[in-house]
Scaffold this active site. Structure first.
Site, PDB file in Angstrom:
ATOM      1  N   ARG A 121      30.234  22.260  29.265  1.00  0.00           N
ATOM      2  CA  ARG A 121      29.772  21.007  28.667  1.00  0.00           C
ATOM      3  C   ARG A 121      29.546  19.959  29.747  1.00  0.00           C
ATOM      4  NH1 ARG A 121      32.620  20.786  22.738  1.00  0.00           N
ATOM      5  NH2 ARG A 121      30.730  21.395  21.678  1.00  0.00           N
ATOM      6  N   GLN A 126      23.570  19.822  28.390  1.00  0.00           N
ATOM      7  CA  GLN A 126      23.645  19.237  27.042  1.00  0.00           C
ATOM      8  C   GLN A 126      22.568  19.784  26.108  1.00  0.00           C
ATOM      9  OE1 GLN A 126      23.835  14.960  27.315  1.00  0.00           O
ATOM     10  NE2 GLN A 126      26.054  14.982  27.236  1.00  0.00           N
ATOM     11  N   ASP A 129      23.636  22.978  24.377  1.00  0.00           N
ATOM     12  CA  ASP A 129      24.953  22.958  23.730  1.00  0.00           C
ATOM     13  C   ASP A 129      24.835  23.359  22.248  1.00  0.00           C
ATOM     14  OD1 ASP A 129      27.440  22.457  22.739  1.00  0.00           O
ATOM     15  OD2 ASP A 129      27.606  20.426  23.524  1.00  0.00           O
ATOM     16  N   SER A 132      27.609  22.195  19.702  1.00  0.00           N
ATOM     17  CA  SER A 132      27.421  20.853  19.148  1.00  0.00           C
ATOM     18  C   SER A 132      26.331  20.857  18.082  1.00  0.00           C
ATOM     19  CB  SER A 132      27.050  19.853  20.248  1.00  0.00           C
ATOM     20  OG  SER A 132      28.169  19.610  21.060  1.00  0.00           O
ATOM     21  N   TYR A 228      38.271  19.202  25.798  1.00  0.00           N
ATOM     22  CA  TYR A 228      38.741  19.850  24.567  1.00  0.00           C
ATOM     23  C   TYR A 228      40.219  19.536  24.333  1.00  0.00           C
ATOM     24  CZ  TYR A 228      34.642  22.903  24.113  1.00  0.00           C
ATOM     25  OH  TYR A 228      33.384  23.392  23.940  1.00  0.00           O
TER      26      TYR A 228
END
Ligand code: NAD
Length: 378
Positions: A121, A126, A129, A132, A228
């Site tokens: 991440r 991005q 990802d 997400s 996380y």
């Protein structure tokens, strides 16, 4: 170089790994793309849409044997992995930490495996990802399903016949799915409270107009360097559970999203708490694929316990296949840009994103956490 798009084998899967828009990007780079008939049908893409984007329609067995890259949503069945070409690539949600043994056929066949779950991440990644992307869809859908099943309205309504108070929604875990659930519930007019073990989530919760439940964990380090949540001690988990129990008793809907990568989801709502919830209340357990956040969750089933309905789907995003596929396809397409150069497959194993997401190459597992997960299950 040939990229192949197959119809997903899993029965409850309606997504497709690459949409016609993703095909256009590849064909524009001199990459050949072939699609199994009806691969995109449930995501709103017909065979004609794929051929218009420059792909040809082909038989599954031919594609398995000849493709250089097979992007997937879920890992291919074991028998099909063995049919893949040595040196070819499979990329998708391969669940390498949850079920590494399901990849053995491809590893032994010398297939290079990239896991979308392991894409680091970092800012540059991005646009790749996929976790997400899917969490965004899941958080939205959970609230919509809960609102549909709740025997109450969500918004505050002042009518000539009286005032209807707003529904109370509690969101547990304020990561990507949780924040989307909060935003969706707020848009429908609910009053929202949320809890997360990461203090940083508090500001984001408040910025969406929800209340953040503060729990004093005595300065405990709750976040790893990847952002996380860490697995908590039984004592810290219990402090969270007590705060949650107080809020859950007042709630009409509880959406739970808390997960710790590679671990069973933390248990945040005890059976005793459910017993004290309002009759007709709803728990939507988005952590069900990782075992669930509620003690009475039955992954894959909708159950009723003491008048509370608990939804625990294991593939909720597949119920929104059009936009889930659109987002996933963009993530896959962006990843492919890393390994396709001038129409050829070129893998730079020194690239941080490639190194982070590569599970196996040349017949060997190249990720330590995956090796450890496989040994632990042997
Ligand atoms: P996730 O799906 O792993 O977990 C969901 C949420 O549950 C997390 O917010 C986590 O803190 C929380 N949680 C875990 N255990 C808990 C417990 N015992 N009690 C309460 N809450 C608990 O996480 P995610 O949604 O994928 O995102 C995690 C983090 O990564 C967030 O900070 C998010 O903003 C960040 N993120 C960064 C990027 C990026 O930089 N590219 C992209 C996406 C997400």
């Amino acid at each position: 170089m040939l990229v192949a798009i197959l119809k997903e084998a899993r029965e409850d899967e309606a997504r497709v790994a690459l949409t016609p828009d993703g095909v256009k990007v590849l064909t524009g780079q001199d990459v050949k793309v072939a699609v199994e008939s009806n691969a995109g049908l449930e995501s709103g893409a017909s065979d004609a849409d794929y051929t218009a984007a420059g792909a040809r329609i082909a038989e599954r067995d031919e594609l398995l044997a000849t493709a250089d890259v097979i992007p997937v949503v879920n890992v291919l069945p074991a028998a099909e992995q063995k049919k893949m070409k040595r040196g070819s690539v499979m990329i998708g949600f391969l669940r390498p930490l949850d079920d590494p043994s399901a990849l053995i056929g491809a590893i032994e066949a010398g297939v290079t495996l990239f896991s979308m779950e392991l894409v680091p991440r970092i800012t540059r990644a991005q646009s790749m990802d996929a976790l997400s992307s899917m969490a965004t869809v899941a958080g939205y859908k959970a609230v919509i399903v809960a609102a549909d099943h709740l025997p109450k309205l969500f918004p505050l309504l002042m009518t000539a016949a009286g005032t209807i108070p707003p529904a109370k929604v509690l969101v547990l875990g304020a990561g990507v799915a949780g924040l989307q659930a909060i935003a969706t519930a707020r848009r429908l007019g609910a009053v929202v409270e949320a809890y997360d073990v990461r203090a940083a989530a508090g500001e984001q919760v408040k910025s969406l107009g929800a209340k953040f439940i503060e729990v004093d964990l005595g300065g405990l380090q709750t976040e790893d360097k990847g952002g996380y949540a860490k697995e908590l001690s039984p004592e810290a988990l219990e402090l969270g559970r007590q705060a949650i129990a107080r809020a859950a008793k007042q709630a009409d809907v509880v959406i739970t999203t808390a997960q710790v990568p590679g671990r069973r989801a933390p248990l945040m709502i005890s059976a005793a708490t459910v017993e004290e919830m309002k009759p007709g209340a709803i728990i939507f357990d988005l952590a069900a694929p990782a075992g669930g956040n509620c003690e009475v969750t039955r992954p894959g089933q909708t159950t009723v316990y003491h008048g509370v309905t608990i939804f625990a789907p294991v593939n909720i995003v597949a119920e929104m296949p059009v936009h889930a596929s659109m987002l996933y396809s963009r993530n896959i397409s962006n990843f492919l840009q890393l390994i396709v150069k001038k129409g050829e497959l070129v893998i730079d194993h020194k690239d941080e994103i490639i190194a982070g997401s590569c599970v196996a190459h040349g017949g060997e597992i190249v990720n330590e956490r995956v090796s450890a997960a496989l040994k632990a299950r042997a």
